[in-house]
Design an enzyme around this catalytic site. Structure first.
Site: not given
Length: 376
Positions: A137, A243, A268, A302
């Site tokens: 972020h 993983g 995500d 990320a």
């Protein structure tokens, strides 16, 4: 137009069945399960299961919601993730300027009005986070809760609303205010101690965003965010089973510590899922894919290059979770967290369905009774 599907195998969210007829009405809802199959019904080879529900989707199909907070991006994300069994998702906007938050809210509102398949609401991951646990972020956009953000969270045209925040930076009274506005509050990107996290749960927070990642760890004399998440029986925890974010051993620990139904799979996912691209811009950085790992040019993970059905296979293969329980972790449990009637195949439920082959690959996806993906 109504239709009848006959499944070679059917998992209804709780039990497995064989040779089951499924009637879907013209409104896209399941009208009956079982009974004789009429002549001409569509016969399906493989396992028919509830569609998968993902509470954390940053992008897909080449679109990143922060970079392009538009209805068109949501359409591309929907199509990309439907290939991997996702029939319901929370478009996720990470920490950004308030103008971008407003545009994202407007896009979600329009997508819900237009019936973009799979869009359930919106997940604001930030901006009320902890700088020491910011991950990828952008620190310059991290800020306290203000009336500007509250005005967005108060909107009643956004479907299911979810906010991830750091409890050390938002007082319990404000968490109660968010809950009163119908927001599902999750704790994440936080360096809080256990007492602060527990106070946030007492104030109405109900979940932890990507357990273990970007949160204060468990120590012998201080539970931190991780320990508080593991011992809080009523709180849901998301796991990124790619993983890279969490080891199999840490996932097994979470499954042993938490009550059944309180650990859910999330992706995500970033824009590269369902795309041939290998990099994308994120604020003033570039995120690069190497295999299935995404790394920012500033060094940190990320997001992920994970899809939901891969997460199902991963937790089955790495943690010894039975397939039907892994499917629940990707459908029923996130639906229960969101208060959404998904994760089941039953009369009266929206016909969000996936068909899996023997390798647990998605061959067909239906959202509200409409086929939105077919591998054939």
């Amino acid at each position: 137009m109504s239709q009848v599907l006959v499944a070679e195998q059917l998992f209804d969210g709780e039990q497995l069945h064989r040779d089951v007829a499924l009637q879907v009405d013209g409104e896209g809802r399941i009208s009956s399960v079982g009974g004789p199959a009429p002549e001409g019904a569509q016969r399906l080879r493989g396992l028919l299961a509830p569609g998968l529900v993902d509470v954390q989707v940053n992008g897909g199909g080449g679109a990143l919601f922060n970079n392009e907070p538009t209805v068109e991006s949501l359409v591309r994300m929907s199509r990309a993730h439907a290939r991997y069994g996702t029939t319901g998702f929370m478009p996720t906007l990470i920490t950004d300027e308030i103008e971008v938050m407003q545009r994202a809210a407007d896009a979600v509102s329009a997508a819900l009005r237009e019936g973009v398949p799979g869009v359930l609401g919106v997940h604001f991951e930030g901006p009320h986070l902890s700088a020491p646990k910011k991950g990828t972020h952008e620190e310059r956009f991290i800020r306290p809760l203000t009336d500007g953000e509250l005005a967005i969270y108060a909107r009643d045209d956004l479907g299911i609303k979810m906010v991830t925040l750091a409890p050390e930076n938002v007082v319990p009274e404000d968490i109660r205010k968010l809950v009163d506005l119908g927001v599902r509050v999750c704790l994440g990107h936080s360096n809080a101690d256990g007492a602060t996290a527990a106070a946030a749960l007492e104030a109405g927070a109900t979940g932890f965003t990507h357990l273990y990642n970007a949160m204060s760890p468990l120590h012998s004399r201080e539970p931190g965010m991780v320990g508080t998440a593991l011992i809080s029986d009523d709180a849901w925890c998301g796991l990124i089973a790619d993983g890279h974010h969490v080891s199999p051993e840490a996932m097994i620990l979470a499954l042993k510590a938490k009550p059944r139904g309180k650990v859910m799979l999330v992706t995500d996912a970033m824009s590269l899922v369902g795309s041939e691209e290998t990099s994308f811009p994120l604020f003033d950085r570039t995120v690069v894919r190497q295999g299935d790992r995404l790394t920012s040019t500033t060094g940190e993970l990320a997001g992920s290059h994970l899809d939901m059905i891969s997460a199902v296979r991963n937790i089955r293969d790495w943690c010894g979770v039975e397939l039907i329980e892994a499917l629940r972790m990707a459908s029923l449990y996130p639906s229960q967290f969101l208060g959404f009637a998904g994760g089941k195949i039953a009369a009266g439920v929206r016909a969000d369905l996936i068909l899996l082959n023997g390798d647990q690959r998605v061959t067909k996806t239906w959202i509200a009774g409409q086929e939105v993906f077919s591998a054939q």
